[in-house]
Motif scaffolding. Structure first.
Motif, PDB file in Angstrom:
ATOM      1  N   ASN A 199      -8.519  10.236   8.603  1.00 33.36           N
ATOM      2  CA  ASN A 199      -8.251  11.167   7.504  1.00 33.36           C
ATOM      3  C   ASN A 199      -7.429  12.374   7.960  1.00 33.36           C
ATOM      4  OD1 ASN A 199      -9.638   9.661   5.549  1.00 33.36           O
ATOM      5  ND2 ASN A 199     -11.588  10.585   6.113  1.00 33.36           N
ATOM      6  N   ALA A 200      -7.633  12.802   9.179  1.00 26.55           N
ATOM      7  CA  ALA A 200      -6.890  13.957   9.687  1.00 26.55           C
ATOM      8  C   ALA A 200      -5.390  13.648   9.784  1.00 26.55           C
ATOM      9  CB  ALA A 200      -7.424  14.374  11.048  1.00 26.55           C
ATOM     10  N   LYS A 201      -5.068  12.396  10.042  1.00 24.03           N
ATOM     11  CA  LYS A 201      -3.674  11.985  10.182  1.00 24.03           C
ATOM     12  C   LYS A 201      -3.146  11.302   8.928  1.00 24.03           C
ATOM     13  CE  LYS A 201      -3.906  11.276  15.191  1.00 24.03           C
ATOM     14  NZ  LYS A 201      -3.722  10.304  16.309  1.00 24.03           N
ATOM     15  N   ASN A 202      -3.997  11.165   7.916  1.00 21.65           N
ATOM     16  CA  ASN A 202      -3.606  10.446   6.684  1.00 21.65           C
ATOM     17  C   ASN A 202      -2.997   9.084   7.016  1.00 21.65           C
ATOM     18  OD1 ASN A 202      -4.342  12.316   4.549  1.00 21.65           O
ATOM     19  ND2 ASN A 202      -2.726  13.634   5.332  1.00 21.65           N
ATOM     20  N   THR A 203      -3.671   8.394   7.892  1.00 17.12           N
ATOM     21  CA  THR A 203      -3.182   7.110   8.374  1.00 17.12           C
ATOM     22  C   THR A 203      -4.250   6.042   8.191  1.00 17.12           C
ATOM     23  OG1 THR A 203      -1.729   8.172   9.989  1.00 17.12           O
ATOM     24  CG2 THR A 203      -2.259   5.859  10.363  1.00 17.12           C
ATOM     25  N   VAL A 204      -3.815   4.874   7.766  1.00 17.96           N
ATOM     26  CA  VAL A 204      -4.719   3.738   7.617  1.00 17.96           C
ATOM     27  C   VAL A 204      -4.221   2.609   8.523  1.00 17.96           C
ATOM     28  CG1 VAL A 204      -3.475   2.729   5.654  1.00 17.96           C
ATOM     29  CG2 VAL A 204      -5.909   2.245   5.963  1.00 17.96           C
TER      30      VAL A 204
END
Length: 120
Positions: free
Chosen positions: A73-78
């Motif tokens: 979530n901190a990197k907005n990465t999945v």
């Protein structure tokens, strides 16, 4: 506006593994859910896996036990870790960001898609 950039697709032999990544960029937004969909030639797009901001996940029956979705979530990465790949997994995989809140509104966004090809 939010942009989604995918990476990690490619060609792999049956039984192999690939890891897909999708990073969201923009300003002042929050994303409720991020997911992966796929579309094979001549078939409809289908949900592969999705994960909410709280970590709740949902998988297509066809990938349960083989694919794992995770999210930073901190990197907005999945991420989508795909193991034991089979030829039927061959498709264009697209990342989604759903219920993206920007100000008082919510939007859905899609990545450009990345090809995954599994050879037998």
């Amino acid at each position: 506006q939010v942009q989604l950039v995918e990476s990690g697709g490619g060609l792999v032999q049956a039984g192999g593994s690939l890891r897909l990544s999708c990073a969201a960029s923009g300003s002042k937004f929050s994303i409720y859910a991020m997911g992966w969909y796929r579309q094979a030639p001549g078939k409809q797009r289908e949900l592969v896996a999705i994960i909410t901001i709280g970590g709740t996940t949902n998988y297509a029956d066809s990938v349960k036990g083989r694919f794992t979705i995770s999210r930073d979530n901190a990197k907005n990465t999945v991420y989508l870790q795909m193991n034991s790949l089979q030829p039927e997994d061959t498709a264009v995989y697209s990342c989604s960001a759903e219920r993206v809140r920007i100000g008082f509104h919510e939007y859905d966004y899609w990545g450009q898609g990345t090809q995954v090809t599994v050879s037998s």
